[in-house]
Design a protein around this motif. Structure first.
Motif, short mmCIF file in Angstrom:
data_model
loop_
_atom_site.label_atom_id
_atom_site.label_comp_id
_atom_site.label_asym_id
_atom_site.label_seq_id
_atom_site.Cartn_x
_atom_site.Cartn_y
_atom_site.Cartn_z
N PRO A 17 0.82 -1.20 0.00
CA PRO A 17 0.00 0.00 0.00
C PRO A 17 0.86 1.25 0.00
O PRO A 17 2.05 1.22 0.27
CB PRO A 17 -0.78 -0.12 1.31
N GLY A 18 0.23 2.36 -0.30
CA GLY A 18 0.91 3.64 -0.27
C GLY A 18 -0.04 4.73 -0.71
O GLY A 18 -1.06 4.46 -1.36
N PRO A 19 0.23 5.98 -0.39
CA PRO A 19 -0.66 7.08 -0.78
C PRO A 19 -0.83 7.15 -2.30
O PRO A 19 0.13 7.21 -3.05
CB PRO A 19 0.09 8.32 -0.25
N GLY A 20 -2.08 7.09 -2.73
CA GLY A 20 -2.36 7.18 -4.16
C GLY A 20 -1.98 5.95 -4.95
O GLY A 20 -1.97 5.98 -6.17
N ARG A 21 -1.68 4.85 -4.27
CA ARG A 21 -1.24 3.64 -4.97
C ARG A 21 -2.37 3.08 -5.82
O ARG A 21 -3.50 2.90 -5.35
CB ARG A 21 -0.77 2.59 -3.96
N LEU A 22 -2.06 2.79 -7.08
CA LEU A 22 -3.06 2.32 -8.02
C LEU A 22 -2.57 1.06 -8.71
O LEU A 22 -1.41 0.97 -9.11
CB LEU A 22 -3.33 3.40 -9.07
N LEU A 23 -3.45 0.07 -8.81
CA LEU A 23 -3.17 -1.13 -9.59
C LEU A 23 -4.11 -1.16 -10.79
O LEU A 23 -5.32 -0.95 -10.65
CB LEU A 23 -3.41 -2.40 -8.76
N ARG A 24 -3.54 -1.42 -11.95
CA ARG A 24 -4.35 -1.66 -13.14
C ARG A 24 -4.22 -3.13 -13.51
O ARG A 24 -3.12 -3.65 -13.65
CB ARG A 24 -3.88 -0.77 -14.30
N LEU A 25 -5.35 -3.80 -13.64
CA LEU A 25 -5.38 -5.21 -14.00
C LEU A 25 -5.93 -5.37 -15.41
O LEU A 25 -6.95 -4.76 -15.76
CB LEU A 25 -6.27 -6.00 -13.03
N GLY A 116 -4.38 -17.69 -20.49
CA GLY A 116 -3.45 -16.63 -20.79
C GLY A 116 -2.78 -16.06 -19.56
O GLY A 116 -2.49 -16.78 -18.61
N GLU A 117 -2.56 -14.76 -19.58
CA GLU A 117 -1.89 -14.12 -18.48
C GLU A 117 -2.60 -12.83 -18.11
O GLU A 117 -3.27 -12.21 -18.93
CB GLU A 117 -0.43 -13.83 -18.83
N ILE A 118 -2.44 -12.46 -16.86
CA ILE A 118 -2.97 -11.21 -16.35
C ILE A 118 -1.81 -10.23 -16.25
O ILE A 118 -0.74 -10.58 -15.75
CB ILE A 118 -3.63 -11.42 -14.98
N ILE A 119 -2.03 -9.03 -16.73
CA ILE A 119 -1.02 -7.98 -16.62
C ILE A 119 -1.39 -7.08 -15.44
O ILE A 119 -2.54 -6.63 -15.33
CB ILE A 119 -0.94 -7.14 -17.91
N ILE A 120 -0.43 -6.85 -14.55
CA ILE A 120 -0.62 -5.94 -13.43
C ILE A 120 0.30 -4.75 -13.61
O ILE A 120 1.52 -4.92 -13.75
CB ILE A 120 -0.31 -6.63 -12.08
#
Length: 280
Positions: A17-25, A116-120
């Motif tokens: 985690p962290g301030p403004g942390r964003l994950l795109r899946l 397939g694969e997931i991109i993070i």
């Protein structure tokens, strides 16, 4: 912080985690022009599990995109209709916010959905670093119809489960009994066992709900959390819950709170039977 194995680099990466942390899946979606096979929904399920863990346990903001075969679109809005979307919702897979073009992300075609694969993409926040991209392999899921004498029955879909009297979420539970990178082999027996376990857990949760509330079982909740944080080890998380179910020393109220807490990640609708008449 949770750990995930990056298929492309062969390294275990840590996402915290962290301030403004964003994950795109980015997860491959079955072709929208036909009902998907159960195994073709596996990548979407794994992405959903990653998302729930990131959001519920680590406070990350997650934006999910579908890699739709033939879409040729990046950043578009996913269609709200169509068989893959309806079946994904039946498995409690949260809707994605966007669609994406797989070739734009990887330089290759999307390939066979479901294996397939997931991109993070991990964006550390406005004050630090650059976006880091990871790749998570999802193993294939096949169905063996042993009664029919065939090794694989590729046309098994969620509708077939409903016609057989099985809850669609039995497929979610059955797929979670395998590690996400491993081959998952489903049979009617496996799905029926998962359906019975699902109904038993819902019945027990409804029964435990009538007892005085007690704090969650810290040991089991920690085991479930550690399993999800340890490369999404869902089989270990399920074993921890089965052990809790059978432990006569743990109060019913504690089991109730522990199962409800775990269901934020598992998404099996375990409280469904609370308040309903008991079945004879």
């Amino acid at each position: 912080m949770f750990r995930i194995y990056d298929t492309r680099t062969g390294q275990v990466v840590h996402i915290g985690p962290g301030p403004g942390r964003l994950l795109r899946l980015y997860a491959p979606c079955p072709a929208p022009d036909r009902p998907p096979r159960v195994g073709e929904l596996r990548s979407l399920l794994v992405a959903d599990l990653i998302r729930r863990n990131a959001e519920h346990r680590h406070g990350l903001t997650v934006v999910a995109s579908l890699i739709v075969p033939g879409s040729g679109t990046e950043g578009g809005t996913p269609a709200s209709g169509g068989a893959p979307y309806a079946d994904a919702m039946a498995l409690n897979i949260r809707p994605a916010e966007q669609t994406a073009d797989f070739s734009e992300l990887t330089g290759t075609d999307a390939g066979e959905a479901g294996s397939g694969e997931i991109i993070i993409e991990a964006e550390p926040g406005p004050a630090a670093g650059a976006t880091v991209r990871h790749s998570v392999r999802v193993g294939p899921a096949t169905f063996e119809d042993r009664d029919a004498g065939a090794r694989e029955a590729p046309e098994v879909r969620l509708a077939a489960l409903a016609q057989s009297g099985l809850d669609p979420l039995a497929a979610r539970l059955a797929l979670m009994s395998f590690r996400h990178a491993e081959r998952a082999v489903l049979t009617w027996d496996v799905l029926a066992d998962a359906d019975r376990a699902l109904r038993r857990w819902r019945g027990l949760v409804a029964e435990w709900a009538e007892s005085s509330s007690r704090p969650m079982c810290a040991e089991v909740s920690a085991q479930v959390a550690a399993a999800f944080d340890g490369d999404l080890d869902t089989p270990t998380a399920l074993r921890a819950l089965r052990g809790l179910e059978q432990d006569p020393e743990i109060p019913a109220g504690s089991k109730f709170e522990s199962f409800l807490h775990a269901d934020q990640l598992l998404a099996l609708d375990l409280p469904r039977e609370i308040g309903r008449p008991r079945r004879g």
